[in-house]
Design a protein around this motif. Structure first.
Motif, short mmCIF file in Angstrom:
data_model
loop_
_atom_site.label_atom_id
_atom_site.label_comp_id
_atom_site.label_asym_id
_atom_site.label_seq_id
_atom_site.Cartn_x
_atom_site.Cartn_y
_atom_site.Cartn_z
N ALA A 1 92.64 31.24 3.85
CA ALA A 1 91.61 32.24 4.18
C ALA A 1 91.85 32.75 5.59
N SER B 1 94.63 32.05 8.49
CA SER B 1 95.57 31.18 7.78
C SER B 1 96.21 31.92 6.61
N GLN C 1 93.56 25.61 9.30
CA GLN C 1 93.46 24.98 10.62
C GLN C 1 92.51 23.79 10.54
N SER C 2 91.30 24.03 10.05
CA SER C 2 90.26 22.99 10.07
C SER C 2 90.45 21.95 8.98
N THR D 1 87.85 24.27 5.01
CA THR D 1 87.38 25.53 4.46
C THR D 1 87.01 25.38 2.98
N VAL E 1 86.41 30.31 18.21
CA VAL E 1 86.30 30.69 16.80
C VAL E 1 87.52 31.52 16.39
N ALA E 2 87.98 32.39 17.27
CA ALA E 2 89.16 33.20 16.95
C ALA E 2 90.40 32.31 17.02
N SER E 3 91.09 32.22 15.92
CA SER E 3 92.25 31.33 15.84
C SER E 3 93.47 31.98 16.49
N GLN F 1 100.99 27.38 12.64
CA GLN F 1 101.20 27.46 11.18
C GLN F 1 102.54 28.12 10.87
N LEU G 1 92.23 41.58 12.54
CA LEU G 1 91.19 40.55 12.38
C LEU G 1 90.76 40.04 13.76
N LYS G 2 91.75 39.80 14.63
CA LYS G 2 91.43 39.27 15.95
C LYS G 2 90.55 40.24 16.72
N GLU H 1 86.99 40.67 15.06
CA GLU H 1 86.19 39.44 15.06
C GLU H 1 85.50 39.19 16.39
N VAL I 1 84.44 27.01 8.10
CA VAL I 1 83.63 27.69 7.10
C VAL I 1 83.50 26.80 5.87
O1 M6R Z 1 90.19 26.47 9.11
P1 M6R Z 1 90.86 27.56 8.30
O2 M6R Z 1 92.21 27.90 8.81
O3 M6R Z 1 90.88 27.26 6.83
O4 M6R Z 1 89.93 28.81 8.50
C1 M6R Z 1 90.16 30.00 7.81
C2 M6R Z 1 89.45 31.16 8.43
O5 M6R Z 1 88.06 30.96 8.39
C3 M6R Z 1 89.86 31.37 9.89
O6 M6R Z 1 91.24 31.51 10.00
C4 M6R Z 1 89.18 32.62 10.47
O7 M6R Z 1 89.66 33.75 9.83
C5 M6R Z 1 89.41 32.68 11.97
N1 M6R Z 1 88.15 32.66 12.65
C6 M6R Z 1 90.11 33.91 12.42
O8 M6R Z 1 90.29 33.93 13.79
#
Ligand code: M6R
Length: 595
Positions: free
Chosen positions: A298, A301, A346-347, A350, A396-398, A405, A475-476, A479, A592
């Motif tokens: 998502a 990612s 990342q987390s 999700t 929050v912004a990845s 990744q 997206l960055k 967001e 999320v």
């Molecule tokens: O933890 P995840 O990588 O599964 O999260 C997926 C998305 O919610 C996450 O990458 C989101 O899009 C970021 N906030 C973007 O910066």
């Protein structure tokens, strides 16, 4: 979404719970609350807004040896004081905080709770009233928790205080993350180890359906049916210093600057001194046997997954599909026998990705999770895991997780058939190029001022892998700066979307691949002729006079790793100039955990 914390055993509980909540604010930050058991009564403090707002309403002298807290990302009911946790039953005996979603809350209200006057719009209030009834019936909390779990459908991590048992803190887990921290003379719980890392490095994992009884001295874990579970603690490899911002104003800036070090760390973790892969044989064998790969993810990612497809197809010649997890799970494509799944998260928490993982495991397929969080749900539930080694990502912004990744995907794809690329050398070049980009910070601030200080729309365009970076760039920017931004395949604009170009619309072209450089430049000309305010991010070897941001060349396959860094900076400064809350953008949460 939502973060929960709890502590039992010592004074200082209030401060620990509030600090833990601040650490968990990345999980949601629209309201917050805590409950403290004074020994006689349970006092609840709740506020709309951030933990900082809540703190102003908790008396300095308030303290207890038992407490729970919650930071919320609203799912049921607007962000407000009445919907914020903790919630209590009608007698005030039970107090709970909850992370997750109860799917059958309406049915429960109708079947079990028709006599109750609800004081909030949350699904959580349903849990506390139901538990209260079950406790009244059995007179025993364990029995009530066992029955509760037979009725609840959905995801829930719960921390529960019973006013009549000031020496006990209860925890229940299903599908939402929850860890128990083992301390000295006190025990803890939290949605994430980070919330308790100043207190302990030793944690118990709870599996879905399990519940736990914590006292000052002990932790007992029980199965869904109530049998005692024998569980060892594990030691978390997290340093409390990882949580500091250092010299940076925001975590996002810190994390962007960490990227070169992360790339070097990953290279070390995945390649020996002799440039041999360290990836487990079992993972490589599974990948080598795969007839088709499915990458599911998502957000950011997912964007990493698009580049991953390029890697698996180019370096390992395995046909690869990339899917948005939330779409895949309810609209599955044809999945041929011999398919293998890769989840990128990342987390590792999700919910959309988890739902897809559960669905494909039920169909008998194997999966690999690529995640930053060891022991996370997606890691535990997949057959294999590869870690990102990026360190905690708090903003929050990845940013660093995305480049991590891509690095792990490249190292994995190259290892499958020993593709001829010296990744140790090439990734070292990437890290150096990233360092040079970080040194251009002032230039990015000026550009952001020039392009993004005003206006509500912007475009990033690119072709080939630059298109995938354009998606991530958009997206960055949207967001964190709230500028409506589209990432577009440069050649596709003229098929309709070019109608949106107006005088001054920012359009930024990404150019890292020689074969498409001229085409993307032509597309920039087309929008410029219609009034767009254009800019370029371009590899040095492809640069022309008038280009805006020129960055060091790296191996073309690895181009997205460096092309993304300038656009991360531009997003940061756009948000900064527009006075946005960079690390905690509105309406969002880091993890999320609801579908
Ligand atoms: O933890 P995840 O990588 O599964 O999260 C997926 C998305 O919610 C996450 O990458 C989101 O899009 C970021 N906030 C973007 O910066």
């Amino acid at each position: 979404m939502c973060g929960i914390v709890g502590m039992i055993g010592q004074l200082g509980t209030k401060d620990m719970v509030l600090k833990g909540l601040e650490t968990l604010e990345y999980r949601g930050y629209d309201s917050a609350g805590i409950a403290l058991h004074t020994g006689e009564e349970v006092v609840v403090y709740r506020e709309k807004g951030r933990i900082a707002d809540l703190k102003q309403h908790v008396p300095t002298q308030a303290d207890a040896t038992l407490g729970i807290g919650h930071t919320r990302w609203a799912t049921h009911g607007r962000p407000s004081k009445r919907n914020s946790h903790p919630h209590q039953d009608s007698t005030g005996r039970l107090t709970i905080v909850h992370n997750g979603v109860i799917e059958n809350e309406k049915q429960i209200r109708h079947e079990y709770l028709s006599d109750i006057t609800f004081v909030s719009d949350t699904d959580t209030e349903v849990i506390v009233h139901l538990l209260s009834k079950l406790l009244a019936k059995s007179g025993n909390m364990s029995a009530a928790l066992i029955e509760l779990q037979t009725i609840l459908h959905g995801s829930y991590a719960l921390a529960i205080i019973d006013r009549e048992q000031p020496e006990v803190l209860y925890a229940v887990k299903n599908k939402s993350p929850l860890l128990i921290g083992k301390g000295e003379g006190a025990n803890y719980l939290g949605s994430d180890a980070l919330a308790m890392i100043e207190q302990t490095k030793h944690f118990y994992e709870l599996n879905d359906g399990e519940f736990a009884l914590l006292t000052k001295q002990s932790v007992q874990i029980f199965s869904k049916t109530g049998s005692l579970v024998d569980r060892e603690t594990y030691e978390a490899q997290i340093d409390a210093n990882d949580l500091a911002k250092g010299p940076f104003k925001h975590y996002m800036m810190k994390e962007m600057h960490e990227q070169p070090a992360v790339i070097r760390r990953i290279t070390k973790a995945y390649l020996t001194d002799e440039n041999e892969t360290r990836i487990e044989d079992a993972i490589l064998t599974a990948l080598r046997q795969a007839k088709r790969l499915f990458i599911l993810a998502a957000g950011t990612s997912y964007h990493a997954g698009l580049v991953g497809k390029q890697y698996f197809e180019t370096m390992a010649q395995i046909p690869t599909e990339v899917h948005i997890a939330s779409e895949f799970v309810y609209n599955m494509p044809f999945i041929p026998e011999g398919s293998f799944f890769i989840f990128i998260s990342q987390s590792g928490e999700t919910a959309d990705s988890r739902a897809a993982l559960v669905a494909i495991r039920e169909r008998g397929f194997e999966a690999l999770t690529i995640t930053n969080v060891p022991g996370s749900t997606l890691s535990r539930e997949a057959n294999y895991t590869l870690l990102l080694h990026a360190g905690p990502e708090i903003a929050v912004a990845s940013t660093k997780a995305y480049t991590a990744q891509l690095t792990v995907l490249a190292l994995t794809a190259a290892a499958i058939k020993q593709y001829a690329i010296d990744l140790k050398l090439e990734l070292a070049r990437v890290a150096t190029a990233m360092e040079h980009i970080c040194e251009m910070s002032e230039q990015f601030e000026m550009l952001a001022q020039n392009y993004f200080a005003h206006g509500q729309h912007a475009f990033y365009i690119g072709r080939h892998v630059d298109y995938f970076v354009a998606l991530e760039a958009a997206l960055k920017l949207k967001e964190i700066s709230y500028i409506h931004t589209e990432g577009f395949a440069a050649g596709e604009l003229k098929h309709g979307t070019i109608a949106l170009i107006e005088e001054g619309t920012p359009v930024i072209g990404l150019i890292s691949q020689q074969a498409i450089a001229n085409h993307t430049r032509s597309n920039l000309q087309e929008v410029s002729a219609r009034g767009a305010h254009t800019a370029t991010v371009v590899f040095e070897s492809l640069a022309q006079s008038g280009d805006t941001i020129i960055i060091d060349d790296v191996h073309t396959l690895l181009a997205p790793l460096v092309m993304v860094v300038p656009v991360q900076f531009l997003a940061y400064y756009a948000a900064y100039i527009r006075d946005c809350d960079i690390d905690k953008p509105r309406n969002l949460a880091k993890s999320v955990t609801v579908e």
